[in-house]
Scaffold this active site. Sequence first.
Site, PDB file in Angstrom:
ATOM      1  N   HIS A 106      -4.635   5.283  -2.452  1.00 25.29           N
ATOM      2  CA  HIS A 106      -5.824   6.137  -2.521  1.00 25.29           C
ATOM      3  C   HIS A 106      -5.407   7.486  -3.088  1.00 25.29           C
ATOM      4  O   HIS A 106      -4.346   8.007  -2.734  1.00 25.29           O
ATOM      5  CB  HIS A 106      -6.426   6.361  -1.121  1.00 25.29           C
ATOM      6  CG  HIS A 106      -6.938   5.122  -0.490  1.00 25.29           C
ATOM      7  ND1 HIS A 106      -6.170   4.343   0.354  1.00 25.29           N
ATOM      8  CD2 HIS A 106      -8.136   4.504  -0.568  1.00 25.29           C
ATOM      9  CE1 HIS A 106      -6.889   3.307   0.766  1.00 25.29           C
ATOM     10  NE2 HIS A 106      -8.084   3.378   0.218  1.00 25.29           N
ATOM     11  N   TYR A 154       0.863  -1.177   0.000  1.00 25.14           N
ATOM     12  CA  TYR A 154       0.000   0.000   0.000  1.00 25.14           C
ATOM     13  C   TYR A 154       0.898   1.225   0.000  1.00 25.14           C
ATOM     14  O   TYR A 154       1.724   1.394   0.901  1.00 25.14           O
ATOM     15  CB  TYR A 154      -0.909   0.000   1.235  1.00 25.14           C
ATOM     16  CG  TYR A 154      -1.724   1.272   1.364  1.00 25.14           C
ATOM     17  CD1 TYR A 154      -2.638   1.631   0.381  1.00 25.14           C
ATOM     18  CD2 TYR A 154      -1.557   2.113   2.450  1.00 25.14           C
ATOM     19  CE1 TYR A 154      -3.377   2.808   0.487  1.00 25.14           C
ATOM     20  CE2 TYR A 154      -2.288   3.289   2.564  1.00 25.14           C
ATOM     21  CZ  TYR A 154      -3.195   3.623   1.577  1.00 25.14           C
ATOM     22  OH  TYR A 154      -3.921   4.785   1.666  1.00 25.14           O
TER      23      TYR A 154
END
Length: 164
Positions: free
Chosen positions: A115, A77
Amino acid sequence: MGAGREVQISLDAVRDKNLMQLKKLNTALFPVRYNDKYYADALASGDFTKLAYYSDICVGSIACRLEKKEAGAVHVYIMTLGVLAPYRGLGIGTKLLNHVLDLCSKQNISEVYLHVQTNNEDAINFYKKFGFEITETIQNYYTNITPPDCYVLTNHITQTQTKK
């Protein structure tokens, strides 16, 4: 810059002694304040978190978190990737992202995701050049910034990932 002068872009590991560099960059780059868990995850990811130097000036960083998934698979991530505005367009962000993608390829990590705020066209276009695709939209992901929505961008890495 003088014509023909080679400027050195180098990457360095984030360690306790230079963690403050990452904190200062994040304060300058992002509208979000990061907590101690973010910095603990960044340090724990080892080679997946790097500071970028342009002629020995710290101008950018990438910070990742390694996540264990089902059946022992690891996903990466990307918590943050940023370069100070005067140094954008010089290949620094590309070098940081390619470093992580190369590491994933070498370690048989098949997925990287992140994100991005839905209105951040520059970031969305940057990641798409590296094979990332929008895989999800999350409403009200961010609490103190507008718009509060984000996209999840995912790159399913093959072992023959090409550099852009």
